[in-house]
Design an enzyme around this catalytic site. Structure first.
Site, mmCIF file in Angstrom:
data_model
loop_
_atom_site.group_PDB
_atom_site.id
_atom_site.type_symbol
_atom_site.label_atom_id
_atom_site.label_comp_id
_atom_site.label_asym_id
_atom_site.label_seq_id
_atom_site.Cartn_x
_atom_site.Cartn_y
_atom_site.Cartn_z
ATOM 1 N N HIS A 241 0.816 -1.222 0.000
ATOM 2 C CA HIS A 241 0.000 0.000 0.000
ATOM 3 C C HIS A 241 0.850 1.273 0.000
ATOM 4 C CE1 HIS A 241 -3.654 -2.243 0.559
ATOM 5 N NE2 HIS A 241 -3.329 -2.680 1.752
ATOM 6 N N ASP B 143 -3.740 -12.969 3.488
ATOM 7 C CA ASP B 143 -5.006 -12.527 4.076
ATOM 8 C C ASP B 143 -6.229 -12.848 3.208
ATOM 9 O OD1 ASP B 143 -4.086 -10.636 2.301
ATOM 10 O OD2 ASP B 143 -4.130 -8.955 3.710
#
Ligand SMILES: [Zn+2]
Length: 374
Positions: A142, A266
């Site tokens: 990110h 995830d």
């Protein structure tokens, strides 16, 4: 595979990075009782412990990274960004960007995470190791050139890809199967014709509105971004179909000299941050497929780096499954598999197939009308 075996990069200090008291990804504040924030990394140490206990770590050569230099970081990040991370960490607590909390150790841990990825790329390019896996935190995908974001301080694999280019590597494939969209990676390589960024993520999860099928790169990088936003609830079948029907043909059309994988776990079925149903078998199969693609297209040169993964109990098994595939071993025992593999939706479903079909019909690297961009 060569006699040396793959490299395993990790560093104790990466486990000391800690975003501090909070709940989930939200720091303590109104309505938020202190518990723990995600990406607190005793969990990652537990993952490494399981890989060691299982004997799988013995199939790797252990490598200890050195911290990335300013020169490395500035391949992607601005000096002001590096200063903000260092300053926040020096204070011992606080936000280095947007939901990017730090502690005293975070700045050095982040440099070690980048350093591991850069040095892993050097190792595979120099032929010291056929493959490499980096068990690092903080995560990276990110992080934007001038902004830390969502637990990510520096963009580990973006710096590694730029470092490979600095060494003269021609084309780099960056595949990101973290459940969130890697907005930072997409940003960095948006207009770069020599880096193909492919993200398989949960549609519309995070960042909001990011990672659409219609985002395909710009300028000289037109056709060099490929987003596979799978609907929430996608499982083993959808992930493998995405690899086989979209990632592999796009990779063959692109022709990488090096493969990097943002190998977050995830998308696992027990993860509290995602709504997907991947299992240890999914990560083992995806990793095997990517290692085979690297063998076919890039002289076997592949580096995988950990990203997200927030299930305290399932993350270690998913890291172990990834490690087994990197080492060429069968999928490991999974004591949690029974709770996931029988769920309706582990097979690919029509609304998931439609995403893949859209990309095959319209993405410049896959569609017939896009042949001119290849
Ligand atoms: Zn994630």
């Amino acid at each position: 595979m060569s006699r040396t075996g793959p490299a395993w990069f990790s560093h104790e200090l990466c486990f000391w990075h800690d975003p501090g008291a909070g709940s989930g990804y939200v720091p303590v504040g109104p309505g938020v009782e202190p518990l723990r924030q995600h990406a607190v990394d005793p969990d990652l140490r537990r993952a490494e412990g399981l890989v060691r206990l299982s004997g799988v770590l013995e199939h790797f050569v252990r490598r200890t990274p050195t911290p990335a230099t300013d020169e490395d970081l500035l391949l992607v990040h601005t000096p002001a960004h590096v200063d903000r991370v260092e300053a926040a960490s020096a204070l011992g607590a606080g936000d280095a960007g947007v939901y990017a909390q730090v502690n005293h150790h975070s700045a050095l841990a982040a440099r070690l995470a980048v350093g591991a990825c850069v040095q892993a790329v050097d190792d595979v390019l120099d032929g010291r190791h056929p493959r490499a896996y980096c068990l690092v935190r903080p995560p990276g995908h990110h992080a934007e050139p001038d902004r830390a974001m969502a637990l990510c301080l520096y963009n580990n694999l973006a710096v590694a890809a730029r470092s490979a280019q600095r060494r003269g590597v021609g084309r780099v494939l960056v595949l990101d199967w973290d459940v969130h969209h890697g907005n930072g990676l997409q940003d960095v390589f948006w207009s770069d014709p020599d880096v193909l960024y492919v993200s398989i993520h949960q549609e519309g999860l995070f960042p909001p509105g990011a990672g659409l099928v219609t985002e395909t790169g710009g300028g000289a990088g037109a056709g060099r971004t490929l987003n596979v936003p799978l609907p929430a609830g996608s499982g083993h079948g959808a992930y493998l179909a995405a690899i086989e029907q979209v990632v592999a043909p796009a990779a063959r059309a692109f022709g990488p000299d090096l493969v990097l994988v943002a190998a977050g776990v995830d998308a696992g079925g027990h993860d509290p941050m995602g709504r997907m149903m991947a299992t240890s078998r999914t990560f083992h199969a995806m990793t095997t497929a990517l290692c085979e693609l690297a063998d076919e297209l890039a002289g076997g040169r592949i580096v995988l780096a950990h990203e997200g993964g927030y299930s305290a109990w399932y993350q270690p098994t998913l890291v172990l499954a990834t490690a087994c595939a990197v080492a060429g071993l069968p999928a490991p025992p999974d004591p949690f598999l029974h709770s996931l593999e029988h769920l309706p939706g582990q097979q690919i479903r029509p609304h998931q197939t439609r995403v893949l079909q859209f990309l095959r019909d319209h993405h410049p690297l896959l569609s017939t009308e896009g042949a001119a961009l290849r």
